[in-house]
Motif scaffolding. Structure first.
Motif, mmCIF file in Angstrom:
data_model
loop_
_atom_site.group_PDB
_atom_site.id
_atom_site.type_symbol
_atom_site.label_atom_id
_atom_site.label_comp_id
_atom_site.label_asym_id
_atom_site.label_seq_id
_atom_site.Cartn_x
_atom_site.Cartn_y
_atom_site.Cartn_z
ATOM 1 N N ILE A 898 2.780 -10.736 -1.359
ATOM 2 C CA ILE A 898 3.649 -9.966 -2.261
ATOM 3 C C ILE A 898 3.237 -10.177 -3.717
ATOM 4 O O ILE A 898 3.173 -9.230 -4.506
ATOM 5 C CB ILE A 898 5.135 -10.347 -2.038
ATOM 6 N N THR A 902 1.971 -7.229 -6.033
ATOM 7 C CA THR A 902 2.694 -6.992 -7.298
ATOM 8 C C THR A 902 1.734 -7.036 -8.475
ATOM 9 O O THR A 902 1.782 -6.182 -9.371
ATOM 10 C CB THR A 902 3.797 -8.052 -7.479
ATOM 11 N N TYR A 937 6.417 3.559 -6.106
ATOM 12 C CA TYR A 937 6.892 3.839 -4.750
ATOM 13 C C TYR A 937 6.013 3.113 -3.719
ATOM 14 O O TYR A 937 6.519 2.455 -2.800
ATOM 15 C CB TYR A 937 6.885 5.345 -4.489
ATOM 16 N N ASP A 940 6.773 -0.626 -3.832
ATOM 17 C CA ASP A 940 8.056 -0.988 -3.233
ATOM 18 C C ASP A 940 8.026 -0.882 -1.714
ATOM 19 O O ASP A 940 8.588 -1.733 -1.007
ATOM 20 C CB ASP A 940 9.166 -0.104 -3.807
ATOM 21 N N ILE A 941 7.378 0.180 -1.209
ATOM 22 C CA ILE A 941 7.278 0.360 0.247
ATOM 23 C C ILE A 941 6.500 -0.791 0.872
ATOM 24 O O ILE A 941 6.880 -1.363 1.894
ATOM 25 C CB ILE A 941 6.606 1.710 0.583
ATOM 26 N N LYS A 942 5.377 -1.139 0.240
ATOM 27 C CA LYS A 942 4.528 -2.211 0.758
ATOM 28 C C LYS A 942 5.270 -3.548 0.758
ATOM 29 O O LYS A 942 5.219 -4.306 1.729
ATOM 30 C CB LYS A 942 3.256 -2.304 -0.083
ATOM 31 N N ILE A 943 5.967 -3.838 -0.330
ATOM 32 C CA ILE A 943 6.716 -5.089 -0.424
ATOM 33 C C ILE A 943 7.842 -5.117 0.608
ATOM 34 O O ILE A 943 8.097 -6.147 1.249
ATOM 35 C CB ILE A 943 7.266 -5.287 -1.853
ATOM 36 N N GLU A 944 8.504 -3.972 0.804
ATOM 37 C CA GLU A 944 9.575 -3.898 1.789
ATOM 38 C C GLU A 944 9.031 -4.173 3.200
ATOM 39 O O GLU A 944 9.654 -4.891 3.995
ATOM 40 C CB GLU A 944 10.221 -2.512 1.754
ATOM 41 N N GLU A 945 7.851 -3.606 3.510
ATOM 42 C CA GLU A 945 7.218 -3.850 4.817
ATOM 43 C C GLU A 945 6.926 -5.336 5.007
ATOM 44 O O GLU A 945 7.155 -5.896 6.084
ATOM 45 C CB GLU A 945 5.918 -3.051 4.932
ATOM 46 N N GLN A 947 8.387 -7.906 3.464
ATOM 47 C CA GLN A 947 9.631 -8.683 3.561
ATOM 48 C C GLN A 947 10.153 -8.689 4.994
ATOM 49 O O GLN A 947 10.649 -9.707 5.495
ATOM 50 C CB GLN A 947 10.700 -8.109 2.620
ATOM 51 N N LYS A 948 10.011 -7.547 5.688
ATOM 52 C CA LYS A 948 10.478 -7.459 7.072
ATOM 53 C C LYS A 948 9.674 -8.374 7.987
ATOM 54 O O LYS A 948 10.182 -8.866 8.994
ATOM 55 C CB LYS A 948 10.378 -6.009 7.569
#
Length: 966
Positions: A898, A902, A937, A940-945, A947-948
């Motif tokens: 991440i 970032t 976008y 954020d999508i990559k970081i969200e993936e 985090q999961k």
């Protein structure tokens, strides 16, 4: 009748009947109907399984559902790995991303290490597509190495064959069964048609190996672009290179980006991330080598200001504040520091000096003076070479005739006679193996005149062979020193045939291998050589690739390859780990005035190729081979050759200096002594292997006895079956085979087993370590298809037994399996031990526990439901602890990803913002704004993936319960 306990009064009862929600019971001599929740069933002694049945049930669980802490490939390969070769395997099993760069020095067995990983993962997972990508010159080496060492048969695909496979995948049908094992060259991978097809294919590669990974270091090349395509489709990836840094750290970064793009997203972040590594490794060394605390603190005070990562600084500070340090603290801090090394999880590096490979070489180059008749014959051949050269495609070896005559005068004479009769000559590219047929008579019969001249001059030589006479002197000298075994290399089969006849006439016992021999035939001949059944092994280039002969210490190069790496490969057959002799002897024969004498023999000596193991010089030798165009050099005078050779020497000396400097960089970056020994010892523990081997044997013997298949027990615990027994076994197993349409991969493995059985006239089934030699023996271990077939329909219910353990007098042992899943699944079997009151007293590994157990017996019964209920509470606590450890490990890696992402997107967004500031036109301003929003976008999508992916799921299952008694 069933027995139980009436829970409100804790009295023993007899259960008369049961119906929905109620039991009819006999309590204090009276019949009562009570709710089922007030009753706990008791397990009765007669319902206990035997101790052997109990162990077998747990074993079958391991067979059907692989564990993380067992090597399923153990005893399935025809090799005994060196200790350091387990290191990348264990590192790969621990990796969260199924990727590894093996950067061991030359000669330490990177191919074997990759094969060990492949075999292990293939035993745990089903592969449809396995792909190996290598330089053209190494395709056959990999094919043979995997066949000989691992019993894995890969096919070499050229461009059209690989395109056909991609096309078949595009038309994939669920009824279509894929189980392809393929080797392709980089040339095939970067073909424009292949790259176009890969961009639009649903092809998924289950396991990908890419050798000589340094060839992918340059971002601008089609090699890297094609590598990016194929790696994006792969589930498991291994890269191999001895030289991950050739020019700068950018080389290493580009290679690692292919392996893990999220982790290695931005170069500046990468530099910052690895900067502390040299200090981390140094501190690990201080801790591991028991330096006192004052020395450790002194090092920390000198280096801490150079470290730019807060988590690493925190570890250093905590150590510096200690008043004392014990062994437990040292181990804990070594573990923390190892995890703080952001390269250790993805790179493996072993060095020769660390594994004891340093046998000195005694090299002699012997120039053979030839007779005037031999010289005339040689000159006639050169005239033919000069004629042929302008008429064939550039890049092919056009001086094959000169090479033949340099190899052996009299053997080549037979070649030229055949050439005259056929009128056609095969011209070969030595590296790729590609051949073209050249019509030597098409140039108005001029070539035929050259051939007539060659044959006439050849007949004048007579029977005297100056080169063989010198060769015979070498053999006699070696015999006088009591050196018995020698390996003689030649590029040409005709030379080998000629030498075989001459040596047999002299009374030598001779073996021979070349490309016309099958893999098994070569292996068998080398086995005979190892046993001393002959004195001299004659070998073509096939013997220089993938065959280990460290039991011998003499190599005679009857002729010299023109690629220096091939010379090192020849020497590498004996200059290997396990070499028992004090010194290696290398003899190089070449004819005076030939190309070998004038150029290669001299340059090889200058670079010390014969005398020294090349180590980091591998890429230099590749460049040397490319820079010297032998076909053109043959036109030059001796003075011109000497001038070119001098310039070449200077260039190689400079490259050697640079290469050694780069080695220093690598050593600072990569932790060479990863703390894997404890896990290796656990996976290969004597107790674990002995138990698994004994259980494998027990199941096979029980099956043979049950099916009335006669067998003979040999002294070494091997089972021997006659042809009639094999036939009966074959028919029984055939009836048990998996459904071809529902379980196609299982079906194929089972079919391969049956095909082996069909070939055997008598069969040995062994449960001990594979001795690398026996092709007629079936080695059975945990993941053998034979065991899968035998245990296929065995149920997996919870099982109970009575046991005796020397450490625990009374109580209960609950055996349970834990499964933790995130990016990959980790599974293990543990034991918790409870006392008679169901209090937890210990937890340990199943294999450590069961090894000390024996079968027991006891009177009475126990409350199964209550025991299960209490046990589950303890197990849940342990599972939560394991789950938390996995979460923290997963979080550490993902947080770095991440941060990397970032950092990358922040740069891209700032760049777009700066560009927007410079714009006046409204439409371009809006376009830049859209670009900025799109980058945000994507970020954020990559970081969200990611985090999961931190989530770790867990489950457990109680496999069995043992009542501990005395």
């Amino acid at each position: 009748m069933k027995k139980g306990v009436y829970l409100p009064t804790n009295q023993n009862i007899v259960i008369i009947d049961e119906f929905e929600g109620y039991f009819e019971i006999l309590l204090d001599g009276e019949y009562k109907t009570v709710v089922s929740s007030d009753v706990a069933l008791l397990i009765e002694e007669q319902k206990l399984s035997s101790f052997e049945e109990f162990k077998e049930s747990i074993f079958i669980s391991c067979v059907k559902n692989p564990l993380s802490d067992i090597l399923y490939s153990y005893n399935t390969n025809r090799l005994t790995p060196e200790p350091h070769q387990y290191k990348p395997l264990i590192k790969f099993l621990n990796s969260d991303n199924n990727r590894l760069l093996i950067a061991d020095e030359v000669g330490l067995g990177k191919t074997i290490e990759a094969g060990m990983i492949y075999k292990e993962i293939s035993k745990r997972e089903e592969f449809k597509i396995s792909l190996i990508v290598v330089p053209s010159s190494l395709t056959y080496k990999w094919k043979e190495e995997f066949a000989i060492r691992f019993d894995e048969y890969f096919e070499i695909y050229k461009v059209n064959e690989f395109l056909k496979l991609i096309e078949e995948m595009d038309r994939f049908d669920n009824s279509k069964f894929f189980n392809e094992k393929i080797i392709i060259s980089y040339h095939t991978l970067r073909d424009e048609r292949v790259m176009r097809a890969l961009k639009s294919t649903p092809l998924e590669v289950d396991f990908l190996i890419m050798d000589e990974a340094h060839s992918m270091r340059n971002k601008k090349t089609s090699t890297l672009k094609s590598a990016k395509l194929i790696t994006s489709m792969a589930e498991h990836i291994i890269f191999l290179t001895a030289t991950p840094v050739q020019n700068s750290l950018n080389d290493l970064f580009n290679i690692l980006t292919l392996l893990e793009e999220d982790y290695f997203k931005d170069f500046s972040f990468f530099e910052k991330m690895i900067a502390p590594n040299q200090y981390i490794h140094k501190l690990i060394t201080y801790l591991r080598n028991n330096h006192n605390l004052e020395e450790i603190k002194e090092f920390i005070s000198q280096s801490i200001d150079e470290i730019n990562i807060k988590s690493v600084v925190d570890i250093f500070n905590r150590i510096s504040k200690l008043e004392m340090i014990d062994t437990t603290q040292r181990v804990r801090y070594i573990d923390e520091l190892t995890k703080a090394d952001h390269l250790s999880f993805i790179i493996n590096r072993s060095k020769k000096k660390d594994v004891g490979l340093s046998t000195p070489r005694n090299a002699k180059s012997i120039v053979v003076e030839i007779t005037p008749q031999e010289q005339d014959y040689y000159d006639a051949v050169i005239e033919l070479v000069l004629f042929i050269y302008p008429h064939v495609p550039q890049g092919f070896i056009t001086i094959l005739p000169e090479r033949m005559v340099s190899s052996s005068m009299l053997a080549s004479l037979q070649n030229f006679k055949e050439l005259k009769n056929s009128g056609r000559m095969l011209i070969v590219d030595e590296d790729s193996g590609e051949e073209i047929a050249y019509d030597i008579t098409k140039e108005e019969n001029i070539a035929k005149k050259y051939l007539d001249n060659i044959l006439a001059k050849g007949e004048l030589i007579g029977s005297k062979d100056s080169k063989f006479i010198k060769f015979q002197e070498i053999l006699e000298d070696l015999e006088s020193q009591n050196i018995k075994q020698k390996i003689v290399f030649s590029f040409f089969k005709k030379t080998l045939d000629y030498l075989e006849d001459k040596l047999i006439e002299l009374g030598y016992k001779v073996g021979k291998i070349h490309g016309d021999f099958s893999v098994e035939e070569r292996f068998d001949i080398i086995k005979q050589f190892r046993k001393g059944l002959f004195d001299i092994l004659l070998s073509s280039e096939v013997g220089s690739e993938g065959l280990d002969m460290q039991f011998c210490n003499v190599i005679i190069n009857y002729d010299l390859p023109w690629n220096p790496m091939r010379v090192e490969q020849r020497i590498g057959r004996i200059d290997r780990i396990g070499q028992k002799f004090d010194k290696l002897h290398i003899f190089n024969l070449c004819i005076a005035g030939s190309i070998e004498d004038r150029i290669y023999n001299r340059l090889y000596s200058k670079l010390g190729i014969f005398e020294n193991s090349i180590g980091e010089l591998e890429p230099i030798l590749g460049e040397l081979n490319e820079s010297l165009d032998i076909a053109k050099l043959i036109h030059l005078s001796q003075k011109e050759i000497d001038e070119k050779l001098h310039l070449e020497e200077l260039a190689q000396q400079r490259k050697e200096f640079e290469s050694k400097s780069k080695e220093d960089i690598i050593h600072k970056l990569i932790n060479e002594d990863i703390n894997y020994q404890e896990q290796k010892d656990s996976m290969l523990s004597h107790q674990k292997i002995e138990l698994l081997q004994e259980q494998s044997r027990s199941i096979v013997v029980g099956f043979l006895q049950k099916e009335n298949i006669p067998y003979q027990e040999l002294k070494d615990t091997t089972l021997k079956l006659s042809s009639e027994s094999i036939k009966k076994l074959f028919n029984i197993l055939k009836a048990k085979m998996s459904d071809k349409t529902k379980q196609p991969l299982n079906y194929k493995l089972e079919k391969q087993l049956l095909m082996k059985l069909k070939r055997y006239k008598e069969l040995k089934i062994s449960f001990q370590s594979n001795d690398n030699e026996e092709f007629q023996t079936l080695y059975v271990y945990l993941h053998s298809p034979l065991l899968h077939l035998i245990t296929k329909n065995t149920s997996q219910e919870m099982i109970y037994t009575s046991i005796i353990h020397p450490r625990y007098s009374k109580g209960y042992a609950i055996i349970y399996r834990i499964d933790l899943s995130h990016s990959k699944q980790k599974s293990m079997i543990k034991v918790i031990v409870l006392d008679n009151e169901f209090n937890l007293i210990d937890e340990l590994d199943y294999f450590d526990f069961i090894y000390d157990c024996s079968g027991g017996s006891f009177d009475g019964s126990f409350d199964v439901d209550r025991l299960k209920s209490i046990s589950r509470g303890y197990i849940i606590q342990r599972v939560e602890s394991y789950q938390q450890d996995e979460y923290l490990a997963q979080k550490r890696v993902i947080d770095i990803k991440i941060d990397s992402i970032t950092n990358y997107f922040t740069k891209q967004i700032n760049r777009a913002i700066n560009q927007r500031r410079k714009v006046n036109q409204e439409d371009i301003y809006r376009m830049r704004g859209s670009e900025i929003e799109n980058l945000k976008y994507q970020r954020d999508i990559k970081i969200e993936e990611l985090q999961k992916k931190k989530e770790v799921k867990s489950s457990f299952k109680i496999l069995g319960i043992g009542r501990i008694g005395v």
